[in-house]
Design a protein around this motif. Structure first.
Motif, short mmCIF file in Angstrom:
data_model
loop_
_atom_site.label_atom_id
_atom_site.label_comp_id
_atom_site.label_asym_id
_atom_site.label_seq_id
_atom_site.Cartn_x
_atom_site.Cartn_y
_atom_site.Cartn_z
N UNK A 319 -3.65 -0.23 -4.77
CA UNK A 319 -3.68 -0.43 -3.42
C UNK A 319 -2.02 -0.48 -3.64
N UNK A 320 -1.57 -0.92 -3.93
CA UNK A 320 -0.29 -0.60 -3.83
C UNK A 320 0.83 0.21 -4.02
N UNK A 321 -0.34 1.61 -4.39
CA UNK A 321 0.30 2.84 -4.02
C UNK A 321 0.55 3.47 -2.66
N UNK A 322 -0.69 2.77 -1.85
CA UNK A 322 -1.57 2.84 -0.53
C UNK A 322 0.34 2.40 0.44
N UNK A 323 0.35 1.15 -0.06
CA UNK A 323 0.67 -0.25 0.85
C UNK A 323 2.62 0.61 0.98
N UNK A 324 3.22 0.93 -0.62
CA UNK A 324 4.20 1.40 -0.49
C UNK A 324 4.87 2.88 0.33
N UNK A 325 3.10 3.45 0.78
CA UNK A 325 3.17 4.30 1.31
C UNK A 325 3.06 3.95 2.82
N UNK A 326 2.63 2.99 3.17
CA UNK A 326 2.40 2.83 4.58
C UNK A 326 3.92 1.75 4.87
N UNK A 327 3.80 1.02 4.35
CA UNK A 327 5.22 -0.12 5.01
C UNK A 327 5.77 -0.49 3.11
N UNK A 328 6.64 0.35 2.43
CA UNK A 328 7.83 0.01 1.27
C UNK A 328 8.81 -0.90 1.59
N UNK A 329 9.22 -1.43 0.48
CA UNK A 329 9.41 -3.10 0.89
C UNK A 329 9.93 -3.14 -0.56
N UNK A 330 10.67 -3.56 -0.65
CA UNK A 330 11.34 -4.47 -2.55
C UNK A 330 9.86 -5.43 -3.45
N UNK A 331 9.81 -5.81 -2.41
CA UNK A 331 8.49 -7.09 -3.08
C UNK A 331 7.96 -6.15 -3.53
N UNK A 332 7.33 -4.76 -2.32
CA UNK A 332 5.78 -4.08 -2.47
C UNK A 332 5.94 -3.74 -4.10
N UNK A 333 7.25 -3.37 -4.01
CA UNK A 333 7.44 -2.25 -5.57
C UNK A 333 7.24 -3.32 -6.77
#
Length: 408
Positions: A319-333
């Motif tokens: 899910x995080x991999x998909x999120x980083x494609x849609x809305x990359x951010x340092x917090x998500x990483x």
């Protein structure tokens, strides 16, 4: 929290709305309300808290505005015109293109005013957070990952823009309401985050602030019940908010893995999962809507696991991999690095953590410290904890970090 602080947190937006509706001078209204709060802090301890504290603040602020108008030597000539104009404005605000009770919600009305196209989206959200929802400027700066002086200047410019452009305190017509809803959603999301995880102060969470953000989203969703961004956002908020009673014990932080899951609000979890099953989320989504939905699905993985050890960390990573494609951010990483560590081990987590920096945030250092401690590198872990403690401005989190460091 004393009673004055509680009244300010709960009533600030409504009081600003009432004063703006009457005087339509943003520059005077906020100063006057601040003066009223300061007067209350001096008089209430000795005289006692009034029976209607919000009404007391409103009356004091009104008097302060009128004093300022007289000082400017305009009250005598212009105040009657201003009152007539305010009455006309209030009458016009009662008419709206969409059915529902939007106009009755003073907080939402103010947020929509701040979402005027004359303001950039980030400025609009920052102004709403400070002016309407009372989020402290340092916390807003951390939400936007900018230094506090930069955010203070941004908010000041936004206020001047509203005053200078003569932006009306009114509900927009239906042709512009949808485009402003994205800003309203983003503002509510940031307001929720400020309550869920305050960057400064003595509280680990401010449940009332998070609850107000949820209420705001519910009001807007009542107008746009199939708006994907609002559906996804409400699901995300409910899932996170459902854990509020288990996150603190005797004033101490309780990590997710150690929380008593019987104290979670499972009715809110169930509502959130019903929202995630709505057909409106099945089709193509905007980046904003997709980011909310993906974060909600991550939260749902945690909320539906019977125990911490049952969490499907492999799915969380995806899910995080998909999120980083849609809305990359340092917090998500950063969050993904935590999930990688749980799924694939400490070394993989440390590798995923490489290069992640968040200005003025203690969290990257705190995660690094925890992973280094798991790896057995005590000296490096202690140094990372020192860095995290130095950067942390939330009292409860700082005490937790100090305890973890001292236990090494």
């Amino acid at each position: 929290m004393d009673q004055l602080e509680e009244v300010v947190r709960e009533e600030w937006g409504r009081l600003v709305a009432l004063l703006l509706a009457q005087f339509r001078r943003l520059d005077l209204v906020e100063d006057a309300l601040g003066d009223a709060v300061e007067a209350a802090s001096r008089t209430w301890p000795g005289d006692g808290v009034p029976d209607r504290p919000a009404a007391w603040l409103l009356t004091a602020a009104r008097r302060r505005v009128l004093d300022r108008l007289r000082t400017e030597d305009v009250a005598r000539r212009k105040e009657p015109l201003m009152r007539i104009d305010a009455e006309r404005h209030e009458e016009g605000a009662r008419t709206m293109a969409d059915g529902g009770n939007l106009v009755e919600d003073d907080v939402l009305r103010l947020v929509l005013m701040c979402a005027h196209p004359a303001l950039a989206p980030e400025a609009a959200s920052a102004l709403s957070l400070r002016l309407v929802l009372g989020v402290p400027t340092p916390d807003i700066a951390r939400l936007f990952l900018v230094p506090e002086p930069t955010m203070a200047a941004r908010i000041t410019r936004a206020k001047k823009r509203i005053v200078g452009a003569g932006i009306p305190f009114a509900v927009p017509d239906s042709s512009v309401l949808p485009e402003r809803l994205d800003i309203v959603a983003q503002t509510a999301y940031l307001a929720f985050t400020a309550g869920y995880s305050p960057g400064t102060g003595p509280d680990l969470l401010r449940a009332e602030a998070s609850g107000e953000a949820i209420r705001l989203v519910r009001v807007v969703l009542g107008l746009r019940p199939e708006e994907p961004s609002l559906v996804g956002l409400l699901a995300l908020m409910l899932l996170q908010h459902s854990r509020r009673d288990a996150r603190v014990s005797d004033g101490r932080l309780v990590l997710l893995a150690d929380q008593d899951r019987t104290r979670w609000h499972h009715d809110e979890v169930a509502e959130a999962n019903r929202l995630l099953a709505r057909p409106c989320l099945a089709g193509p989504l905007s980046p904003l809507a997709a980011s909310y939905v993906l974060q909600a699905r991550i939260a749902s993985e945690h909320a539906t696991a019977p125990a911490a050890e049952d969490t499907r960390w492999d799915r969380v990573v995806r899910w995080y991999d998909l999120l980083l494609q849609v809305a990359p951010s340092p917090a998500a990483r950063l969050a993904r690095a935590v999930a990688v560590a749980e799924d694939s081990g400490t070394a993989a987590g440390l590798a995923a953590l490489e290069g992640i920096e968040i200005a003025d945030s203690h969290r990257p250092a705190a995660v690094r410290a925890e992973l280094l401690a798991r790896a057995g590198d005590v000296d490096a872990a202690r140094a990372a904890y020192d860095q995290a403690v130095a950067a942390c401005r939330n009292d409860v989190e700082r005490e937790f970090l100090i305890g973890k460091r001292d236990a090494l």
